[in-house]
Write an enzyme that holds these catalytic residues in place. Structure first.
Site, PDB file in Angstrom:
ATOM      1  N   GLU A   1     -46.071  12.876  14.317  1.00 33.05           N
ATOM      2  CA  GLU A   1     -46.620  14.187  14.664  1.00 33.05           C
ATOM      3  C   GLU A   1     -45.484  15.205  14.727  1.00 33.05           C
ATOM      4  O   GLU A   1     -44.771  15.265  15.738  1.00 33.05           O
ATOM      5  CB  GLU A   1     -47.305  14.140  16.034  1.00 33.05           C
ATOM      6  CG  GLU A   1     -48.469  13.204  16.132  1.00 33.05           C
ATOM      7  CD  GLU A   1     -49.408  13.581  17.288  1.00 33.05           C
ATOM      8  OE1 GLU A   1     -50.576  13.866  17.006  1.00 33.05           O
ATOM      9  OE2 GLU A   1     -48.957  13.612  18.443  1.00 33.05           O
TER      10      GLU A   1
ATOM     11  N   HIS B   1     -45.602  11.054  23.205  1.00 28.41           N
ATOM     12  CA  HIS B   1     -46.219  12.255  22.631  1.00 28.41           C
ATOM     13  C   HIS B   1     -45.267  13.437  22.801  1.00 28.41           C
ATOM     14  O   HIS B   1     -44.562  13.545  23.801  1.00 28.41           O
ATOM     15  CB  HIS B   1     -47.565  12.551  23.307  1.00 28.41           C
ATOM     16  CG  HIS B   1     -48.321  13.612  22.596  1.00 28.41           C
ATOM     17  ND1 HIS B   1     -48.092  14.949  22.823  1.00 28.41           N
ATOM     18  CD2 HIS B   1     -49.255  13.546  21.619  1.00 28.41           C
ATOM     19  CE1 HIS B   1     -48.865  15.652  22.013  1.00 28.41           C
ATOM     20  NE2 HIS B   1     -49.586  14.826  21.279  1.00 28.41           N
TER      21      HIS B   1
HETATM   22  P1  13P Z   1     -53.520  19.251  17.335  1.00 29.81           P
HETATM   23  O1  13P Z   1     -54.498  18.448  16.527  1.00 29.81           O
HETATM   24  O2  13P Z   1     -54.165  20.193  18.292  1.00 29.81           O
HETATM   25  O3  13P Z   1     -52.478  19.871  16.473  1.00 29.81           O
HETATM   26  O4  13P Z   1     -52.749  18.179  18.276  1.00 29.81           O
HETATM   27  C1  13P Z   1     -52.257  17.035  17.708  1.00 29.81           C
HETATM   28  C2  13P Z   1     -51.821  16.131  18.792  1.00 29.81           C
HETATM   29  O5  13P Z   1     -50.965  16.455  19.581  1.00 29.81           O
HETATM   30  C3  13P Z   1     -52.493  14.835  18.891  1.00 29.81           C
HETATM   31  O6  13P Z   1     -51.822  13.993  19.760  1.00 29.81           O
END
Ligand code: 13P
Length: 235
Positions: A157, A88
């Site tokens: 992400e 992450h």
């Molecule tokens: P947000 O949805 O708060 O942008 O975070 C995404 C995230 O890091 C999920 O792992």
């Protein structure tokens, strides 16, 4: 489809239990058959036998031992946890985990048969350096990772989209997912400012097999609505 809530460093044990129960009640009541995962804070893990899969946000690649502040397999096994989030952006960029460490974690938990949600994504300055540089950067996050692992889910992400309310355009998500799908046939989630207001259109995109939701998932009814959207699409 796969709908995942990363609760990060939020909620107490009591609130997490209530949260998971509410999600499960909703899924049952609405006959939702999608795969739903919740990642509570580590101190809120419990043995759980419900419909939702509970995963850990982190663990050290060890059975047990002298790793102050970390947990290992022994602590996860107590609660029957067999799902882990690795790579992450907050682990990479806030905690400072290197690709080398992530590969160690990946290999260790793969050996134990864990379901691994492996996250990749670029910071803003990399995105601004252009598409080629960006893909080069993301490719390096695949280095050493067994992309053919059968229990692998990948989450794209973009770092700059996490917790900011900013997202790539829908066209960008499709284009990047297409390139990432060429690297691995594992299910591919999108994460980064997914809200109840944009979840439906993100879920509907080609190459998006689900979503990984942070802040918006803290509103249990929003997270449930996103599960409902996924059920309706049933891709
Ligand atoms: P947000 O949805 O708060 O942008 O975070 C995404 C995230 O890091 C999920 O792992």
């Amino acid at each position: 489809m796969i709908i995942a809530a990363n609760l990060k460093t939020n909620l107490t044990r009591e609130k997490s239990v209530k949260y998971i129960k509410e999600v499960e009640n909703f899924l049952d009541k609405n006959s939702i058959s999608q795969e739903v995962l919740v990642f509570p804070a580590i101190s809120n893990l419990n043995r759980h036998s419900g419909r939702v899969t509970i995963g850990t946000q982190n663990a050290y690649p060890t059975i047990n031992g002298a790793f102050t502040g970390e947990i290992g397999y022994e602590q996860l096994e107590e609660f029957g946890i067999k799902t882990i989030l690795i790579g992450h952006s907050e682990r990479r960029h806030v905690i400072g985990e290197t690709q080398e460490m992530l590969v160690k974690k990946f290999d260790f938990y793969k050996e134990l048969g864990f379901k691994i949600i492996y996250c990749v994504g670029e910071p803003l300055e990399v995105r601004e350096a252009g598409h080629e540089k960006m893909m080069e950067y993301i490719s390096k996050q695949y280095a050493g990772i067994d992309v053919t692992y059968e229990n692998l889910i990948i989450a794209y992400e973009p770092v700059w989209a996490i917790g900011t309310g900013l997202t790539p355009t829908l066209e960008d998500i499709v284009a990047i997912h297409k390139e990432l799908k060429a690297k691995s046939s594992a299910p591919l989630l999108y994460g980064g400012s997914v809200k109840v207001t944009n979840a439906k259109e993100v879920l509907a995109l080609e190459g998006v097999d689900g979503i990984l939701v942070g802040s918006a998932a803290l509103y249990v009814e929003h997270f449930c609505t996103m599960c409902e959207y996924a059920e309706k699409l049933n891709k």
